[in-house]
Design an enzyme around this catalytic site. Structure first.
Site, PDB file in Angstrom:
ATOM      1  N   THR A   1       4.988  -4.777   2.898  1.00 22.03           N
ATOM      2  CA  THR A   1       3.712  -5.224   3.455  1.00 22.03           C
ATOM      3  C   THR A   1       2.781  -5.826   2.401  1.00 22.03           C
ATOM      4  O   THR A   1       1.693  -6.306   2.747  1.00 22.03           O
ATOM      5  CB  THR A   1       2.971  -4.050   4.112  1.00 22.03           C
ATOM      6  OG1 THR A   1       2.705  -3.046   3.113  1.00 22.03           O
ATOM      7  CG2 THR A   1       3.780  -3.449   5.243  1.00 22.03           C
ATOM      8  N   LYS A   2       3.183  -5.814   1.135  1.00 19.29           N
ATOM      9  CA  LYS A   2       2.272  -6.220   0.065  1.00 19.29           C
ATOM     10  C   LYS A   2       2.173  -7.744  -0.051  1.00 19.29           C
ATOM     11  O   LYS A   2       2.968  -8.500   0.512  1.00 19.29           O
ATOM     12  CB  LYS A   2       2.721  -5.611  -1.255  1.00 19.29           C
ATOM     13  CG  LYS A   2       2.645  -4.084  -1.283  1.00 19.29           C
ATOM     14  CD  LYS A   2       1.228  -3.584  -1.021  1.00 19.29           C
ATOM     15  CE  LYS A   2       1.082  -2.090  -1.262  1.00 19.29           C
ATOM     16  NZ  LYS A   2       1.720  -1.251  -0.237  1.00 19.29           N
TER      17      LYS A   2
END
Length: 391
Positions: free
Chosen positions: A188-189
């Site tokens: 998700t980064k």
């Protein structure tokens, strides 16, 4: 009567932007048959080191591993204390516990979610060895104040920059300020490798230790032992860990690097749209970034005040789910979690700002993958939910 959502497909929170570049990069690694730690990891380390302006960058398999290695390499262990914010993901404190040391919580600012330097100073004891500021949501902490405190008390400054790849504090890039900085490339980064992390430092001795400790405590990594330069014997100099990054992971990071500024600009623009469209709604949006700071825009948290809006944060999230909009909670404060509550004897009101953020905050989708239509759908869903509860 249940309302029909405007959006027909569910918008997954934190879904990564995957292009043919990433797919081809992983395919090329597979075809090369060098799948473990090898040339792509070395390339990724070089790119990242140059990007943040540090002297050393060591790739590992998670930010949690990076935090653990940073403390082990520093000699932090049983009987020591490490100050961490009460508002952060559990990995920040877990890494402290894994060394045998004790995490000591400090409160955060309600307006920014970042560790409060004044509260940090109150928590320092003769056993304190390090401070771990967390750049919450991508907003840089007050690093000048924290560095002054750390220097005055002779403490290590180990930054948790899981959200802050593109961030800068007062013109200084995150990754080249503290003694060590730990980054995340979770799926998700802002820059993802699926799983993965990086430690940056300007300390040659720490860098050498971390490099060795990250792969079983061996003095040579696999690439150098089995490369076409001939076999190299290794020595085990420390009972290390299996924390190395693979070339498949690193290839994902390398392939995204040319677009890192473009993706940051896109998230910045989405942030602006949200803030502009929500300004007249009875919800609290993120405060502007300090002058000379750069925000990485990893998360867009909004605050739901039950007294003002007529619903709880969880009710608001459920309503957005019915509108096919995924959301997140960042985070439930650590002093409210059963393990740390019992370990440290915490009470809910010990860290009032962290508790308030825990109770009121939800994060909206914020990703370079979002189209303009996706952003409009998120805005419309928030507006419809506000209208639903404010009548």
């Amino acid at each position: 009567m249940k309302r029909r959502p405007r959006r027909t497909e569910f918008l997954v929170f934190g879904s990564p932007l995957v292009t043919e570049n990433e797919i081809n990069a992983v395919e090329n690694v597979l075809r090369s048959c060098w799948i473990g730690t090898g040339p792509r990891v070395a390339e990724f380390e070089d790119l990242f080191r140059d990007y943040v302006g540090s002297q050393y960058a060591i790739a590992v398999n998670s930010c949690t591993a990076a935090l653990h290695l940073a403390m082990v390499a520093s000699g932090i262990g049983r009987g020591d204390e490490v100050i961490v914010p009460a508002m952060t993901f559990c990995a920040t404190a877990n890494a402290v516990v894994h060394t045998g040391a004790v995490p000591v919580f400090a409160d955060v600012g309600f307006s920014d979610g970042c560790i409060d330097p004044q509260d940090v100073e109150k928590r320092i004891t003769p056993r304190t060895k390090a401070i771990i500021p967390v750049h919450f949501a991508g907003r840089p902490c007050n690093m000048e104040a924290l560095k002054t405190i750390a220097d005055r008390h002779g403490l290590l400054l180990i930054e948790d920059a899981a959200h802050a790849i593109e961030s800068s504090a007062q013109g200084k890039k995150i990754g080249a300020i503290g003694d060590m900085t730990c980054f995340s490339f979770y799926v998700t980064k802002n820059l993802y490798t699926g799983e993965g992390g990086m430690i940056t430092t300007n300390d040659e001795e720490l860098a050498a230790k971390i490099k060795t400790y990250a792969l079983h405590g061996m003095t040579k990594d696999a690439w150098r032992r089995f490369s076409d330069e001939g076999y190299r014997h290794y020595q085990v100099v420390f009972p290390g860990f299996k924390y190395n990054m693979t070339d498949m992971q690193a290839a994902l990071g390398v392939s995204q690097f040319p677009r890192i500024d473009q993706m940051h600009s896109r998230r910045s623009r989405i942030n602006e749209v949200y803030t502009s469209r929500f300004k007249d709604l009875p919800i609290k949006t993120p405060t502007p970034v300090r002058e000379k700071d750069i925000h990485a825009y990893h998360l867009y948290p909004i605050f739901i005040d039950e007294g003002e809006l007529g619903c709880t944060r969880d009710m608001f999230m459920d309503a957005l789910f019915e509108e096919n909009i995924g959301t997140g909670v960042h985070y439930i404060a650590l002093h409210l979690q059963p393990y740390y509550r019992d370990l440290l004897g915490c009470r809910p009101d010990d860290y009032p700002n962290a508790k308030k953020i825990s109770d009121q905050t939800l994060s909206l989708p914020l990703s370079a993958k979002l189209s303009d239509e996706d952003v409009d759908d998120v805005v419309a869903a928030v507006e419809r939910t506000v209208d639903r509860y404010s009548r």
